[in-house]
Design a protein around this motif. Structure first.
Motif, PDB file in Angstrom:
ATOM      1  N   CYS A 184      -7.822  13.157  -3.836  1.00  0.00           N
ATOM      2  CA  CYS A 184      -8.927  12.362  -3.291  1.00  0.00           C
ATOM      3  C   CYS A 184      -8.519  11.815  -1.935  1.00  0.00           C
ATOM      4  CB  CYS A 184      -9.251  11.225  -4.264  1.00  0.00           C
ATOM      5  SG  CYS A 184     -10.613  10.158  -3.736  1.00  0.00           S
ATOM      6  N   GLY A 185      -9.486  11.659  -1.046  1.00  0.00           N
ATOM      7  CA  GLY A 185      -9.208  11.011   0.228  1.00  0.00           C
ATOM      8  C   GLY A 185      -8.808   9.556   0.029  1.00  0.00           C
ATOM      9  N   GLY A 186      -7.903   9.071   0.868  1.00  0.00           N
ATOM     10  CA  GLY A 186      -7.443   7.687   0.768  1.00  0.00           C
ATOM     11  C   GLY A 186      -8.406   6.732   1.441  1.00  0.00           C
ATOM     12  N   PRO A 187      -8.096   5.433   1.324  1.00  0.00           N
ATOM     13  CA  PRO A 187      -6.865   4.871   0.761  1.00  0.00           C
ATOM     14  C   PRO A 187      -6.872   4.852  -0.757  1.00  0.00           C
ATOM     15  CG  PRO A 187      -8.288   3.098   1.510  1.00  0.00           C
ATOM     16  CD  PRO A 187      -8.961   4.376   1.910  1.00  0.00           C
ATOM     17  N   LEU A 188      -5.642   4.925  -1.311  1.00  0.00           N
ATOM     18  CA  LEU A 188      -5.489   4.850  -2.757  1.00  0.00           C
ATOM     19  C   LEU A 188      -4.070   4.395  -3.081  1.00  0.00           C
ATOM     20  CD1 LEU A 188      -3.696   7.617  -3.390  1.00  0.00           C
ATOM     21  CD2 LEU A 188      -5.924   8.701  -3.250  1.00  0.00           C
ATOM     22  N   ASN A 189      -3.867   4.070  -4.341  1.00  0.00           N
ATOM     23  CA  ASN A 189      -2.550   3.688  -4.843  1.00  0.00           C
ATOM     24  C   ASN A 189      -2.157   4.730  -5.881  1.00  0.00           C
ATOM     25  OD1 ASN A 189      -0.416   2.602  -6.382  1.00  0.00           O
ATOM     26  ND2 ASN A 189      -1.032   0.509  -5.910  1.00  0.00           N
ATOM     27  N   SER A 190      -1.291   5.652  -5.489  1.00  0.00           N
ATOM     28  CA  SER A 190      -0.942   6.751  -6.390  1.00  0.00           C
ATOM     29  C   SER A 190      -0.101   6.274  -7.559  1.00  0.00           C
ATOM     30  CB  SER A 190      -0.209   7.853  -5.618  1.00  0.00           C
ATOM     31  OG  SER A 190       1.039   7.386  -5.143  1.00  0.00           O
ATOM     32  N   GLN A 191       0.727   5.241  -7.344  1.00  0.00           N
ATOM     33  CA  GLN A 191       1.592   4.763  -8.420  1.00  0.00           C
ATOM     34  C   GLN A 191       0.786   4.164  -9.569  1.00  0.00           C
ATOM     35  OE1 GLN A 191       5.032   5.170  -8.564  1.00  0.00           O
ATOM     36  NE2 GLN A 191       4.592   6.490  -6.819  1.00  0.00           N
ATOM     37  N   GLU A 192      -0.270   3.439  -9.221  1.00  0.00           N
ATOM     38  CA  GLU A 192      -1.096   2.812 -10.252  1.00  0.00           C
ATOM     39  C   GLU A 192      -2.358   3.609 -10.561  1.00  0.00           C
ATOM     40  OE1 GLU A 192      -1.764  -1.368  -9.825  1.00  0.00           O
ATOM     41  OE2 GLU A 192       0.170  -1.702  -8.864  1.00  0.00           O
ATOM     42  N   GLY A 193      -2.590   4.685  -9.811  1.00  0.00           N
ATOM     43  CA  GLY A 193      -3.738   5.543 -10.089  1.00  0.00           C
ATOM     44  C   GLY A 193      -5.073   4.916  -9.751  1.00  0.00           C
ATOM     45  N   ALA A 241      -1.104  14.069   7.113  1.00  0.00           N
ATOM     46  CA  ALA A 241       0.073  14.865   6.777  1.00  0.00           C
ATOM     47  C   ALA A 241       0.568  14.521   5.384  1.00  0.00           C
ATOM     48  CB  ALA A 241       1.186  14.631   7.796  1.00  0.00           C
ATOM     49  N   GLY A 242       1.065  15.528   4.704  1.00  0.00           N
ATOM     50  CA  GLY A 242       1.827  15.350   3.486  1.00  0.00           C
ATOM     51  C   GLY A 242       3.219  15.891   3.745  1.00  0.00           C
ATOM     52  N   MET A 243       4.244  15.202   3.255  1.00  0.00           N
ATOM     53  CA  MET A 243       5.614  15.565   3.592  1.00  0.00           C
ATOM     54  C   MET A 243       6.464  15.784   2.345  1.00  0.00           C
ATOM     55  SD  MET A 243       6.253  13.002   6.834  1.00  0.00           S
ATOM     56  CE  MET A 243       5.728  11.531   5.946  1.00  0.00           C
ATOM     57  N   ILE A 244       7.095  16.929   2.268  1.00  0.00           N
ATOM     58  CA  ILE A 244       8.110  17.207   1.257  1.00  0.00           C
ATOM     59  C   ILE A 244       9.455  17.060   1.955  1.00  0.00           C
ATOM     60  CG2 ILE A 244       9.027  18.897  -0.368  1.00  0.00           C
ATOM     61  CD1 ILE A 244       6.151  17.982  -1.028  1.00  0.00           C
ATOM     62  N   LEU A 245      10.212  16.053   1.573  1.00  0.00           N
ATOM     63  CA  LEU A 245      11.498  15.777   2.201  1.00  0.00           C
ATOM     64  C   LEU A 245      12.590  15.760   1.137  1.00  0.00           C
ATOM     65  CD1 LEU A 245      10.455  12.884   4.647  1.00  0.00           C
ATOM     66  CD2 LEU A 245      10.566  15.350   5.104  1.00  0.00           C
ATOM     67  N   ASN A 246      13.665  16.492   1.409  1.00  0.00           N
ATOM     68  CA  ASN A 246      14.784  16.592   0.469  1.00  0.00           C
ATOM     69  C   ASN A 246      14.322  16.994  -0.936  1.00  0.00           C
ATOM     70  OD1 ASN A 246      16.754  15.920   2.389  1.00  0.00           O
ATOM     71  ND2 ASN A 246      16.400  13.730   2.084  1.00  0.00           N
ATOM     72  N   GLY A 247      13.361  17.906  -0.990  1.00  0.00           N
ATOM     73  CA  GLY A 247      12.942  18.465  -2.256  1.00  0.00           C
ATOM     74  C   GLY A 247      12.000  17.628  -3.082  1.00  0.00           C
ATOM     75  N   GLY A 248      11.291  16.684  -2.465  1.00  0.00           N
ATOM     76  CA  GLY A 248      10.321  15.873  -3.199  1.00  0.00           C
ATOM     77  C   GLY A 248       9.283  15.289  -2.256  1.00  0.00           C
ATOM     78  N   LEU A 249       8.171  14.848  -2.820  1.00  0.00           N
ATOM     79  CA  LEU A 249       7.105  14.264  -2.011  1.00  0.00           C
ATOM     80  C   LEU A 249       7.521  12.898  -1.497  1.00  0.00           C
ATOM     81  CD1 LEU A 249       4.107  14.409  -1.059  1.00  0.00           C
ATOM     82  CD2 LEU A 249       3.516  13.232  -3.181  1.00  0.00           C
ATOM     83  N   TYR A 250       7.325  12.672  -0.192  1.00  0.00           N
ATOM     84  CA  TYR A 250       7.600  11.349   0.400  1.00  0.00           C
ATOM     85  C   TYR A 250       6.275  10.674   0.714  1.00  0.00           C
ATOM     86  CZ  TYR A 250       9.186   7.625   3.411  1.00  0.00           C
ATOM     87  OH  TYR A 250       9.419   6.376   3.950  1.00  0.00           O
ATOM     88  N   ALA A 251       6.014   9.539   0.060  1.00  0.00           N
ATOM     89  CA  ALA A 251       4.740   8.842   0.232  1.00  0.00           C
ATOM     90  C   ALA A 251       4.886   7.511   0.961  1.00  0.00           C
ATOM     91  CB  ALA A 251       4.085   8.610  -1.128  1.00  0.00           C
ATOM     92  N   GLY A 252       6.092   6.995   1.106  1.00  0.00           N
ATOM     93  CA  GLY A 252       6.288   5.726   1.796  1.00  0.00           C
ATOM     94  C   GLY A 252       6.118   4.519   0.891  1.00  0.00           C
ATOM     95  N   ALA A 253       6.364   3.328   1.455  1.00  0.00           N
ATOM     96  CA  ALA A 253       6.368   2.094   0.678  1.00  0.00           C
ATOM     97  C   ALA A 253       4.997   1.711   0.149  1.00  0.00           C
ATOM     98  CB  ALA A 253       6.936   0.952   1.521  1.00  0.00           C
ATOM     99  N   GLN A 254       3.941   1.990   0.926  1.00  0.00           N
ATOM    100  CA  GLN A 254       2.569   1.644   0.505  1.00  0.00           C
ATOM    101  C   GLN A 254       1.659   2.859   0.419  1.00  0.00           C
ATOM    102  OE1 GLN A 254       3.757  -0.542   3.304  1.00  0.00           O
ATOM    103  NE2 GLN A 254       4.548  -1.880   1.685  1.00  0.00           N
ATOM    104  N   ASP A 255       2.246   4.035   0.154  1.00  0.00           N
ATOM    105  CA  ASP A 255       1.436   5.258   0.058  1.00  0.00           C
ATOM    106  C   ASP A 255       0.825   5.634   1.399  1.00  0.00           C
ATOM    107  OD1 ASP A 255       1.547   6.627  -2.284  1.00  0.00           O
ATOM    108  OD2 ASP A 255      -0.352   5.931  -3.081  1.00  0.00           O
ATOM    109  N   LEU A 256       1.384   5.162   2.498  1.00  0.00           N
ATOM    110  CA  LEU A 256       0.779   5.391   3.812  1.00  0.00           C
ATOM    111  C   LEU A 256       1.601   6.320   4.696  1.00  0.00           C
ATOM    112  CD1 LEU A 256      -0.501   1.770   4.588  1.00  0.00           C
ATOM    113  CD2 LEU A 256      -1.867   3.762   3.952  1.00  0.00           C
ATOM    114  N   ALA A 257       2.681   6.894   4.155  1.00  0.00           N
ATOM    115  CA  ALA A 257       3.442   7.865   4.948  1.00  0.00           C
ATOM    116  C   ALA A 257       2.554   9.069   5.236  1.00  0.00           C
ATOM    117  CB  ALA A 257       4.684   8.305   4.183  1.00  0.00           C
ATOM    118  N   GLY A 258       2.692   9.607   6.438  1.00  0.00           N
ATOM    119  CA  GLY A 258       1.930  10.797   6.791  1.00  0.00           C
ATOM    120  C   GLY A 258       0.621  10.544   7.512  1.00  0.00           C
ATOM    121  N   GLU A 259       0.329   9.290   7.835  1.00  0.00           N
ATOM    122  CA  GLU A 259      -0.914   9.016   8.565  1.00  0.00           C
ATOM    123  C   GLU A 259      -0.717   9.318  10.051  1.00  0.00           C
ATOM    124  OE1 GLU A 259      -3.577   8.682   7.156  1.00  0.00           O
ATOM    125  OE2 GLU A 259      -3.309   7.689   5.231  1.00  0.00           O
TER     126      GLU A 259
END
Length: 327
Positions: free
Chosen positions: A65-74, A138-156
């Motif tokens: 889904c398009g953001g904003p969202l909280n992936s950890q809490e769904g 952007a979505g980023m796979i870094l060191n073999g896993g998804l990197y989402a950042g502290a507030q799910d905002l990595a890749g903006e």
């Protein structure tokens, strides 16, 4: 069987796929309208009913889904293209209805997972996926896993300002999204056409009563219209400038470009490459492959399924298998 739900502003896609640890086979797919007179809970109920009508045993459900969202809490947090979807606990609702784990990712992160697990990025450890469609994320796979950042905002990355002046994208003048997105290309094309108009020159794609789109500008660029060619050359230059920053900062093995790049590669790549050759560190650029998305127009379906697979951690097994069997 894994379940994928791709939520859009006017339509949702519900997909079922069988995953063997290396490849996924889509066996169910249905488009469902998202009418504005229905509540989010009602629409989610319709989606769940469709999934429950399938006979196969379900393993997990992934939501893109398009953001904003909280992936950890769904939780979906008021996306601009989904009016009324305010603080919707979608994973909780689906888990109660379907009795299987549910996982949520924004569309850029989900797209990165899809290309990593099923598409152009198979077996890579570090890659960046850029949506390059209506917007630029952007979505980023870094060191073999998804990197989402502290507030799910990595890749903006669309919010990065490339120039002090230019088209507006992501609420910022001269941003990466302003220059490199469907809406941004249209704005840039109109500005250049109006400039030619002031000089007493006509531009082929500027027609009375017709809305300028990236698609029509591309068509005229392929016919050799000078202003249209200049629009895509400028877009390619800004794309190269932004990619150079990402390449030198994150040192990815691969950058995967979605949507518009796949359809207009020949119009964008020459200018993009010229800038990259000029701006990048030699080692980082030489070791980064830049390709269009392999999943094409179906990436939304695969993105939701990849979110389910990644959430269920089967990606650990599949990535190891790909490395073991790599040529």
């Amino acid at each position: 069987m894994y379940v994928g739900i791709d939520i859009g502003g006017t339509k949702c896609a519900v997909t079922g796929g069988r995953f063997d640890g290396r490849q996924i086979e889509i066996v169910h797919k249905k488009k469902i309208e998202t009418p504005t007179d229905r509540t989010p809970e009602e629409i989610i109920g319709i989606l769940a009913d469709e999934v429950m009508s399938w006979d196969e045993e379900k393993t997990a459900v992934g939501i893109s889904c398009g953001g904003p969202l909280n992936s950890q809490e769904g939780i979906i947090l008021s996306p601009p293209n989904l009016p009324g979807w305010n603080h919707v606990r979608i994973t909780e609702i689906l888990e109660e209805r379907l009795r299987i784990p549910a996982y949520l990712q924004n569309d850029a992160n989900a797209g990165a997972l899809a290309e990593w697990l099923f598409g152009a990025g198979k077996g890579k450890k570090n890659l960046i996926f850029l949506t390059f469609g209506t917007g630029m994320g952007a979505g980023m796979i870094l060191n073999g896993g998804l990197y989402a950042g502290a507030q799910d905002l990595a890749g903006e990355v669309g919010h990065i300002r490339l120039e002090p002046f230019g088209p507006v994208g992501f609420g910022k003048i001269g941003s990466f999204e302003g220059f490199c997105s469907g809406g941004g290309i249209a704005l840039l094309a109109e500005a250049m056409a109006r400039e030619q108009e002031q000089l007493g020159r006509k531009t082929a794609y500027l027609l009375p009563g017709k809305r300028i789109t990236a698609k029509c500008v591309a068509e005229w660029a392929r016919r050799g219209d000078e202003t249209a060619v200049k629009v895509f050359r400028t877009c390619g230059e800004k794309l190269g400038k932004a990619l150079a920053v990402l390449i030198d900062t994150l040192n990815p093995e691969m950058i995967i470009l979605g949507s518009i790049y796949g359809r207009c590669r020949e119009l964008l790549e020459p200018a993009m490459r010229q800038v990259l050759e000029r701006e990048c560190l030699l080692g980082t650029y030489e070791n980064c492959t830049i390709v269009p998305a392999a999943l094409g127009e179906e990436i939304g379906d695969y993105a939701a399924l990849a979110t389910a697979v990644y959430g269920g951690k089967e990606w650990n097994i599949s990535v190891q298998n790909w490395r073991n069997t790599a040529d």
